[in-house]
Design a protein around this motif. Structure first.
Motif, PDB file in Angstrom:
ATOM      1  N   GLY A  99     -18.826   1.030   9.221  1.00 41.38           N
ATOM      2  CA  GLY A  99     -17.971   0.361   8.759  1.00 41.38           C
ATOM      3  C   GLY A  99     -17.148  -0.194   7.456  1.00 41.38           C
ATOM      4  N   ASP A 100     -17.239  -1.043   6.427  1.00 39.71           N
ATOM      5  CA  ASP A 100     -16.695  -0.747   4.676  1.00 39.71           C
ATOM      6  C   ASP A 100     -17.940   0.063   3.913  1.00 39.71           C
ATOM      7  N   LEU A 101     -17.099   0.555   2.773  1.00 43.46           N
ATOM      8  CA  LEU A 101     -18.530   0.950   1.795  1.00 43.46           C
ATOM      9  C   LEU A 101     -17.670   0.750   0.236  1.00 43.46           C
TER      10      LEU A 101
ATOM     11  N   SER B 123      -9.391   5.887   8.252  1.00 48.20           N
ATOM     12  CA  SER B 123      -9.226   6.148  10.258  1.00 48.20           C
ATOM     13  C   SER B 123      -8.760   5.223  10.889  1.00 48.20           C
ATOM     14  N   ASN B 124      -9.726   4.786  10.339  1.00 55.76           N
ATOM     15  CA  ASN B 124     -10.466   3.911  11.605  1.00 55.76           C
ATOM     16  C   ASN B 124     -10.314   2.778  10.667  1.00 55.76           C
ATOM     17  N   ASN B 125      -9.356   2.225   9.731  1.00 58.65           N
ATOM     18  CA  ASN B 125      -9.792   1.015   9.562  1.00 58.65           C
ATOM     19  C   ASN B 125     -10.926   0.908   8.257  1.00 58.65           C
ATOM     20  N   HIS B 126     -11.141   1.375   8.697  1.00 59.17           N
ATOM     21  CA  HIS B 126     -12.644   0.990   7.919  1.00 59.17           C
ATOM     22  C   HIS B 126     -11.956   0.921   5.359  1.00 59.17           C
TER      23      HIS B 126
ATOM     24  N   VAL C 143      -9.187   9.606   4.555  1.00 58.72           N
ATOM     25  CA  VAL C 143      -8.941   8.611   4.150  1.00 58.72           C
ATOM     26  C   VAL C 143      -7.292   8.252   4.515  1.00 58.72           C
ATOM     27  N   VAL C 144      -6.275   7.541   5.049  1.00 56.20           N
ATOM     28  CA  VAL C 144      -4.675   7.415   5.363  1.00 56.20           C
ATOM     29  C   VAL C 144      -4.655   6.658   4.371  1.00 56.20           C
ATOM     30  N   GLY C 145      -5.298   4.862   3.198  1.00 52.26           N
ATOM     31  CA  GLY C 145      -4.276   4.410   3.177  1.00 52.26           C
ATOM     32  C   GLY C 145      -4.997   3.753   1.343  1.00 52.26           C
TER      33      GLY C 145
END
Length: 477
Positions: A298-300, A429-432, A404-406
């Motif tokens: 999830g988000d952090l 990379s999992n959009n979190h 991190v990718v973005g």
């Protein structure tokens, strides 16, 4: 006058016939050709007897060569090479000769070469080949032939296999029962099939100073003997490790999928033995598959209150929650940690501090950008994170990574001297979403006492094409 000319012609014709013709009716016969007979006997692992018998008393040359030196050469090429030697004449002999060779290599093909020599030209070349026997050494039957397939683990274009033989049960190089295991590091140019086995054939150990592999070789530095001492349990024993001085291995893959293996080894104390095995194979794929471990779900959003500062080359820094991990009673686990790959600014004392501004994430390692994170094959069986990534170590010592990718990070100077404010807003990379906030100073050469784990090591700081020696410890699979 006419009769005189006729008489002279008759005399000339008679002379030619006497010197250049033979007359079988008058008892003359052509000279028998000069031949050489070669007989080989008493072939052993390092010795053999060879007898050369000529057909008459003429001179001849005879010498033994490894077959590989003369194979594929014509008789004319062999004669030309031999007769051009400075000591060729001194090597000519007559009569029957017996040769006893006692310093040959086991399991090696040799060819005896002989030809007559009349002072100007050679007669027919006689050749006789033979193969020495396999080295006779004590045999020990292995309980298994296990294979770990590592693919092109050193990025040198060769496929690597770690082969295990012995009598102790094991998990990779970790022994789980009393006894001994032998490891052999094999290389092939071709990739294996679905069975993950190295190709059938003969493998020979390279010299210790070789830094590049070759097809069907055994590499020196990872070919070893592991023996237990004072074994109590798989977690309680003394391990004795020795390198093998030399080794050769023959692998036969049988029609039913089993293997027949012979490994002749020379141990560190010069003891020789032959390890043998016939049976099934346990093969494991240890090749790089990317990151397959646990990650965040999830988000952090966390506040960091400590930084190790920049690494020694000024490429990345790490911020974390939980305070100084080196303080009394502190632990490294249960803390949010974020490594940010962003080139620092060097200070007068040689330290690095972060640049000021907003920096976006890039797929490439570029000045003025945050380099995205990924899990990479660093070579030599070592895998690890690279670039910008989140890390968490729980109480069970399980590692969690997010790459991190973005997104971006904004860095500003704080109100206090040497203070910086870091606001990270990244996507993994999992959009979190990974948000981190830090306000504080960065260690300098004069103030730094950080002595943490080097989780931020970048693959770019390592050798691009690792050699065979000086290898890093392979990660267990």
């Amino acid at each position: 006058m006419k009769n005189l000319v006729s008489l002279m012609l008759l005399v000339i014709m008679g002379t030619v016939c006497l010197t250049g013709c033979s007359n079988d009716d008058e008892g003359g016969a052509p000279a028998a050709p000069f031949t050489l007979d070669i007989a080989v006997a008493d072939i052993k692992d390092v010795s053999a007897s060879v007898t050369v018998t000529p057909s008459d008393t003429g001179s001849y040359f005879a010498e033994l060569y490894p077959t590989a030196q003369v194979e594929g050469k014509s008789d004319a090429e062999i004669v030309s090479s031999v007769t051009s030697m400075a000591d060729f004449s001194a090597k000519l002999v007559k009569g029957e000769r017996s040769y006893q060779f006692s310093n040959l290599a086991p399991s090696t093909s040799y060819t005896m070469v002989a030809f007559g020599w009349d002072g100007r030209s050679a007669g027919p070349v006689a050749k006789q080949s033979f193969t020495t026997e396999k080295k006779l050494v004590p045999q020990q039957q292995s309980k298994y032939f296990d294979v770990d397939y590592w693919a092109d683990v050193y990025h040198n274009g060769y496929h690597n296999f770690i082969v295990y033989m012995g009598d102790a049960s094991h998990e990779s190089v970790n022994l789980t029962s009393a006894g001994t295991i032998y490891t052999f590091s094999l290389y092939t140019k071709n990739a294996p099939g679905e069975n993950l086995l190295p190709e059938a054939g003969h493998y020979k150990m390279l010299p210790a100073d070789r830094t590049e592999p070759e097809d069907h070789c055994i590499e020196f530095s990872e070919s070893k003997r592991f023996t237990t001492k004072d074994f109590v349990s798989k977690n309680d024993y003394t391990l004795i490790t020795d390198s093998l001085i030399d080794a050769e291995m023959d692998i036969v893959i049988n029609s039913d999928g089993t293997v027949t293996v012979s490994a002749v080894i020379v141990e560190a104390d010069s003891t020789q033995k032959e390890l043998t095995y016939t049976g099934s194979v346990v093969a494991k794929d240890c090749s790089f598959k990317g990151y397959t471990g646990p990650t965040i779900n999830g988000d952090l959003d966390f506040t960091a209150d400590y930084t190790l500062g920049y690494n020694y080359v000024g490429r990345q820094f790490e911020i974390m929650s939980g305070g100084d991990p080196n303080a009394d009673g502190a632990e490294w686990n249960n803390r949010h940690r974020l490594t940010i790959y962003l080139n620092g600014v060097q200070t007068a004392d040689g330290s690095y501090v972060p640049p000021v501004g907003t920096f976006t994430v890039s797929r490439n390692e570029l000045e003025g950008f945050v380099w995205q994170g990924e899990y990479v094959d660093m070579g030599g069986g070592v895998e690890g994170p690279q670039g910008t990534y989140y890390y968490f170590l729980d109480n069970n010592w399980t590692s969690y990574y997010a790459f991190v990718v973005g997104g971006s990070v904004t860095i500003a100077k704080g109100d206090a001297e040497g203070e910086y404010v870091v606001e990270a807003n990244f996507k993994d990379s999992n959009n979190h979403t990974i948000k981190a906030h830090y306000k504080g100073t960065f260690p300098t050469s004069a103030t730094s006492s950080a002595k943490g784990f080097a989780f931020g090591t970048s693959a770019t700081s390592m050798a691009k094409s690792p050699k065979l020696h000086g290898k890093l410890q392979r990660m267990p699979k």
